[in-house]
Enzyme design. Sequence first.
Site, PDB file in Angstrom:
ATOM      1  N   HIS A   1      -3.275 -61.808  67.319  1.00 31.10           N
ATOM      2  CA  HIS A   1      -1.836 -61.877  67.591  1.00 31.10           C
ATOM      3  C   HIS A   1      -1.394 -61.018  68.775  1.00 31.10           C
ATOM      4  O   HIS A   1      -0.258 -61.144  69.226  1.00 31.10           O
ATOM      5  CB  HIS A   1      -1.044 -61.617  66.315  1.00 31.10           C
TER       6      HIS A   1
ATOM      7  N   ARG B   1      -4.441 -71.324  70.831  1.00 33.75           N
ATOM      8  CA  ARG B   1      -3.075 -70.802  70.778  1.00 33.75           C
ATOM      9  C   ARG B   1      -3.027 -69.280  70.886  1.00 33.75           C
ATOM     10  O   ARG B   1      -2.002 -68.715  71.201  1.00 33.75           O
ATOM     11  CB  ARG B   1      -2.346 -71.308  69.537  1.00 33.75           C
ATOM     12  N   HIS B   2      -4.136 -68.617  70.572  1.00 36.84           N
ATOM     13  CA  HIS B   2      -4.139 -67.167  70.847  1.00 36.84           C
ATOM     14  C   HIS B   2      -5.364 -66.764  71.671  1.00 36.84           C
ATOM     15  O   HIS B   2      -5.294 -66.731  72.896  1.00 36.84           O
ATOM     16  CB  HIS B   2      -3.896 -66.301  69.610  1.00 36.84           C
TER      17      HIS B   2
ATOM     18  N   THR C   1      -8.893 -76.342  51.043  1.00 36.24           N
ATOM     19  CA  THR C   1      -8.532 -76.520  49.643  1.00 36.24           C
ATOM     20  C   THR C   1      -7.024 -76.346  49.522  1.00 36.24           C
ATOM     21  O   THR C   1      -6.355 -75.964  50.482  1.00 36.24           O
ATOM     22  CB  THR C   1      -9.207 -75.436  48.786  1.00 36.24           C
TER      23      THR C   1
ATOM     24  N   GLU D   1     -15.975 -64.923  52.713  1.00 41.73           N
ATOM     25  CA  GLU D   1     -14.729 -64.159  52.792  1.00 41.73           C
ATOM     26  C   GLU D   1     -13.721 -64.848  51.890  1.00 41.73           C
ATOM     27  O   GLU D   1     -13.422 -66.033  52.077  1.00 41.73           O
ATOM     28  CB  GLU D   1     -14.215 -64.104  54.245  1.00 41.73           C
TER      29      GLU D   1
ATOM     30  N   HIS E   1      -6.599 -62.048  54.704  1.00 42.04           N
ATOM     31  CA  HIS E   1      -5.412 -62.875  54.948  1.00 42.04           C
ATOM     32  C   HIS E   1      -4.198 -62.305  54.209  1.00 42.04           C
ATOM     33  O   HIS E   1      -4.210 -62.169  52.993  1.00 42.04           O
ATOM     34  CB  HIS E   1      -5.576 -64.347  54.547  1.00 42.04           C
ATOM     35  N   GLY E   2      -3.200 -61.974  54.998  1.00 39.71           N
ATOM     36  CA  GLY E   2      -1.929 -61.511  54.437  1.00 39.71           C
ATOM     37  C   GLY E   2      -1.953 -60.106  53.870  1.00 39.71           C
ATOM     38  O   GLY E   2      -1.032 -59.733  53.134  1.00 39.71           O
TER      39      GLY E   2
ATOM     40  N   GLY F   1      -5.160 -58.646  60.239  1.00 39.43           N
ATOM     41  CA  GLY F   1      -4.650 -58.833  61.587  1.00 39.43           C
ATOM     42  C   GLY F   1      -3.150 -58.763  61.716  1.00 39.43           C
ATOM     43  O   GLY F   1      -2.597 -57.793  62.216  1.00 39.43           O
TER      44      GLY F   1
HETATM   45  N1  PXP Z   1      -9.712 -63.566  57.682  1.00 41.51           N
HETATM   46  C1  PXP Z   1      -9.693 -64.836  58.139  1.00 41.51           C
HETATM   47  C2  PXP Z   1     -10.876 -65.701  57.882  1.00 41.51           C
HETATM   48  C3  PXP Z   1      -8.599 -65.318  58.867  1.00 41.51           C
HETATM   49  O1  PXP Z   1      -8.601 -66.573  59.325  1.00 41.51           O
HETATM   50  C4  PXP Z   1      -7.531 -64.440  59.132  1.00 41.51           C
HETATM   51  C5  PXP Z   1      -6.373 -64.913  59.947  1.00 41.51           C
HETATM   52  O2  PXP Z   1      -5.690 -65.864  59.262  1.00 41.51           O
HETATM   53  C6  PXP Z   1      -7.585 -63.145  58.631  1.00 41.51           C
HETATM   54  C7  PXP Z   1      -8.684 -62.724  57.911  1.00 41.51           C
HETATM   55  C8  PXP Z   1      -6.490 -62.157  58.883  1.00 41.51           C
HETATM   56  O3  PXP Z   1      -5.305 -62.556  58.263  1.00 41.51           O
HETATM   57  P1  PXP Z   1      -3.981 -61.816  58.607  1.00 41.51           P
HETATM   58  O4  PXP Z   1      -3.711 -62.028  60.065  1.00 41.51           O
HETATM   59  O5  PXP Z   1      -2.970 -62.442  57.717  1.00 41.51           O
HETATM   60  O6  PXP Z   1      -4.198 -60.353  58.310  1.00 41.51           O
END
Ligand code: PXP
Length: 246
Positions: free
Chosen positions: A13, A52-53, A103, A154, A197-198, A219
């Site tokens: 990002h 896109r990034h 999924t 993961e 993620h999140g 991220g």
């Molecule tokens: N792990 C994977 C496989 C991802 O694709 C992402 C980004 O969506 C992340 C971790 C990090 O997620 P976030 O940016 O929500 O922290």
Amino acid sequence: MSRYLRLGVNIDHVATIRNARGGDHPDPVRAAEIVARCGGDGITAHLREDRRHIRDDDLKRIQDATDLPLNLEMAATDEMLAIALAHQPHAACIVPEKREERTTEGGLDAAGQHNHLAPIVGQLKDAGIRVSLFIEASERQLDAALQLAVPVVEFHTGEYAHAALDGDNAKVASELKRITDMSALAAKNGIEPHAGHGLTYDNVQPIAAIPQLAELNIGHYLIGEAIFDGLEPAVLKMRELMDLAR
Ligand code: PXP
């Protein structure tokens, strides 16, 4: 004592903000250098099909700029396979990009896509790249990962993160149990479990406390906090919260 939990910082990002103007600032490579300096354990970057990034030339620049292992998130396509083989990242995490690849919860449908994934996983492994699958925490997907003989999975923590945001405590507890149980099952079967993620300062600790997890990839929240506090303090604070939870 629990094992050290690695923190992979996803710098996508920074590139999203750069690309909003089409120039070269802010440079995700500078973010990677800061992550390396302040004790991050890896750099995660997703080269998307629509760029896109992160862009193609960012990958080499990131690899040249730091000694940290690069975890390349990639769709299971011939184009991305060729790029991974050319760049030789430490790890490649196969993620879904299209609706039919995922999924209901957003992880890769490894079970439904076995025949498509097998040759891609095989070529990445033959090249010495550590392959991971970004899957939901379910026995079905974990079974598929076992069939595909990947060393790492993961687990997608998006549902957990959403439930935490909504204040849905019952769902938070059930998601956490699922991720906890599947992490134990993965480790028992010789697969190293990661999660991401999140994740945020507020929701990271119950996940970080899962003893079998070896790595979190974070991220969006860290880059968001970096806007206010700087990237180094954000990474250090996340690191501290993770350590306190172990
Ligand atoms: N792990 C994977 C496989 C991802 O694709 C992402 C980004 O969506 C992340 C971790 C990090 O997620 P976030 O940016 O929500 O922290």
